[in-house]
Every structure is written in structure tokens, then in C-alpha cells.
Enzyme design. Structure first.
Site, mmCIF file in Angstrom:
data_model
loop_
_atom_site.group_PDB
_atom_site.id
_atom_site.type_symbol
_atom_site.label_atom_id
_atom_site.label_comp_id
_atom_site.label_asym_id
_atom_site.label_seq_id
_atom_site.Cartn_x
_atom_site.Cartn_y
_atom_site.Cartn_z
ATOM 1 N N HIS A 61 -28.801 29.305 13.096
ATOM 2 C CA HIS A 61 -28.925 30.941 12.757
ATOM 3 C C HIS A 61 -28.965 30.474 11.137
ATOM 4 O O HIS A 61 -29.503 31.314 10.396
ATOM 5 C CB HIS A 61 -27.703 31.376 13.221
ATOM 6 C CG HIS A 61 -27.846 31.713 14.714
ATOM 7 N ND1 HIS A 61 -26.709 31.659 15.541
ATOM 8 C CD2 HIS A 61 -28.752 32.569 15.508
ATOM 9 C CE1 HIS A 61 -27.015 31.691 16.706
ATOM 10 N NE2 HIS A 61 -28.028 32.547 16.585
ATOM 11 N N LYS B 91 -22.507 40.672 26.319
ATOM 12 C CA LYS B 91 -21.004 40.902 26.270
ATOM 13 C C LYS B 91 -20.205 40.320 27.195
ATOM 14 O O LYS B 91 -19.241 39.767 27.172
ATOM 15 C CB LYS B 91 -20.808 42.446 26.262
ATOM 16 C CG LYS B 91 -21.163 43.062 27.247
ATOM 17 C CD LYS B 91 -20.838 44.470 27.373
ATOM 18 C CE LYS B 91 -21.790 45.433 28.214
ATOM 19 N NZ LYS B 91 -21.521 46.626 28.242
ATOM 20 N N ARG C 22 -37.955 29.269 18.220
ATOM 21 C CA ARG C 22 -37.598 27.921 18.287
ATOM 22 C C ARG C 22 -38.733 27.101 19.105
ATOM 23 O O ARG C 22 -39.039 25.882 18.991
ATOM 24 C CB ARG C 22 -36.298 27.736 18.952
ATOM 25 C CG ARG C 22 -35.048 28.059 18.176
ATOM 26 C CD ARG C 22 -33.922 28.279 19.027
ATOM 27 N NE ARG C 22 -34.156 29.367 20.111
ATOM 28 C CZ ARG C 22 -33.197 30.014 20.932
ATOM 29 N NH1 ARG C 22 -32.132 29.374 20.603
ATOM 30 N NH2 ARG C 22 -33.747 30.661 21.524
ATOM 31 N N SER D 52 -26.798 29.228 20.981
ATOM 32 C CA SER D 52 -25.505 29.265 21.048
ATOM 33 C C SER D 52 -25.008 29.114 22.408
ATOM 34 O O SER D 52 -24.055 28.509 22.869
ATOM 35 C CB SER D 52 -25.038 30.684 20.735
ATOM 36 O OG SER D 52 -25.457 31.053 19.501
#
Ligand code: PNS
Length: 170
Positions: free
Chosen positions: A22, A46, A96, A133
Site C-alpha cells: 500500500h 468489517k 498486483r 493484508s
């Protein structure tokens, strides 16, 4: 004479947590635009978020502080509405691998249809082209070494949070 135009771009994402991949994209955006707004999704991913929105914003702010033209904002709602409110006409996303392309293309078409905002794709740094992540969290939670894939202060926050989780579930 015409007023000079401030060229602004948004780098949106969940940033749970921010990785060196990032950061590479944000750094490159900061050399191309006058201002970079990093938009951290309040609800993005979330259910599986390891860090709260305030923690994710704080980590992004701390690791981008040296850039000088980067600010960080929460985003709750449509990205195109965020862009309109902040006078932003371009979204920057890193690609990516080919597998990213389909979803990114879909979002870019939808965002363009909704408001005419453009999406600019940059090829992710090959050093981090396998990094996400989610994978980072999975590997770190199983004891893998993720040093060098996130800034040191993010690594400390990650270690601390995973230790808290382990202590809770013990
Ligand atoms: O880091 P991520 O999870 O790839 O980021 C996804 C993000 C936050 C860029 C995307 O979910 C988004 O733009 N969310 C804002 C809500 C929105 O506008 N959704 C419609 C996109 S076409």
C-alpha cells in the site's frame, strides 16, 4: 489568469493494516499529484477487521507523515460521493496480478458510470506483488515472520494485537 488547479487523487482501501505494498502505491501517488487523500473504509471487510477504523487511520497517518502531501480520511458510503466532497477526480489503485484485474475493472467501470471519476491503475512493486493484508494477518497469526512486509510500527501493532487475541482465547 486562471487559478492553478490542485491535482488530487484518492487511494482507497481497508488498510487492515497498511502494508509496504500500500505504502509503495501511496508514495508513488504522492510524486504524481499535488495532494493524496488516503480513504480508509469504515466498513470495508468489517467482519474480519483486526484493527478498528481509528487504529487503521492512526497507523496510516503515522507511516505516511513524512510525505507532506498525504492526508488520511475515513470513508463511509460511496467512494464517488467521497470524491465529490473532496474535489477528487481520480482514484489510484495498485494491480498486483491478473487476478486483481477483474474486480478492479468492475469497480472502475461502476465508479465511472456513477460520476465520471477516473481510475488509474499502477503496477504493484514486484517485491510486494503477492502481498495482501489478509495473507499477512493469516501468516502472522500462525507465527510466520512478516518483518519487512509492513513498516516497523505496523509490525509492533500487529504483534501486540495478535498477542491480545491469543491471551483472550487462552
Ligand atoms: O482494500 P480493499 O478492500 O481492496 O478496498 C476496497 C474499497 C474500499 C476500495 C472498496 O470497497 C470501496 O471503494 N468501498 C467504498 C464503497 C463503494 O463505493 N463501493 C462501490 C465500489 S464500485
Amino acid at each position: 489568469m486562471d487559478e492553478p488547479v490542485t491535482r488530487r487523487v484518492v487511494c482507497p482501501g481497508s488498510f487492515d493494516p497498511i502494508t509496504n505494498g500500500h505504502l509503495d502505491i501511496i508514495g508513488r501517488a504522492s510524486t504524481l499529484f499535488d495532494e493524496v487523500v488516503v480513504a480508509v473504509g469504515v466498513n470495508a471487510g468489517k467482519s474480519g477487521n483486526l484493527f478498528s477504523i481509528d487504529e487503521r487511520i492512526d497507523l496510516v497517518q503515522r507511516v505516511t507523515a513524512d510525505y507532506g502531501n498525504v492526508r488520511v480520511e475515513p470513508i463511509d458510503g460511496l467512494l464517488v460521493d467521497f470524491c465529490a466532497r473532496h474535489g477528487i477526480r481520480a482514484i489510484m489503485r495498485g494491480l498486483r496480478a491478473v487476478s486483481d484485474y477483474e474486480y478492479e475493472l468492475q469497480m472502475s467501470h461502476m465508479n465511472h458510470r456513477l460520476s465520471g471519476v477516473e481510475t488509474l491503475f499502477v503496477a504493484a512493486n514486484p517485491l510486494y506483488s503477492y502481498l495482501s493484508s489478509s495473507l499477512l494477518k493469516e501468516v502472522a497469526s500462525l507465527g510466520g515472520d512478516v518483518a519487512g512486509l509492513v513498516p516497523d510500527l505496523v509490525l509492533s501493532a500487529l504483534d501486540e494485537r495478535l498477542a491480545e487475541r491469543r491471551a483472550k482465547s487462552a
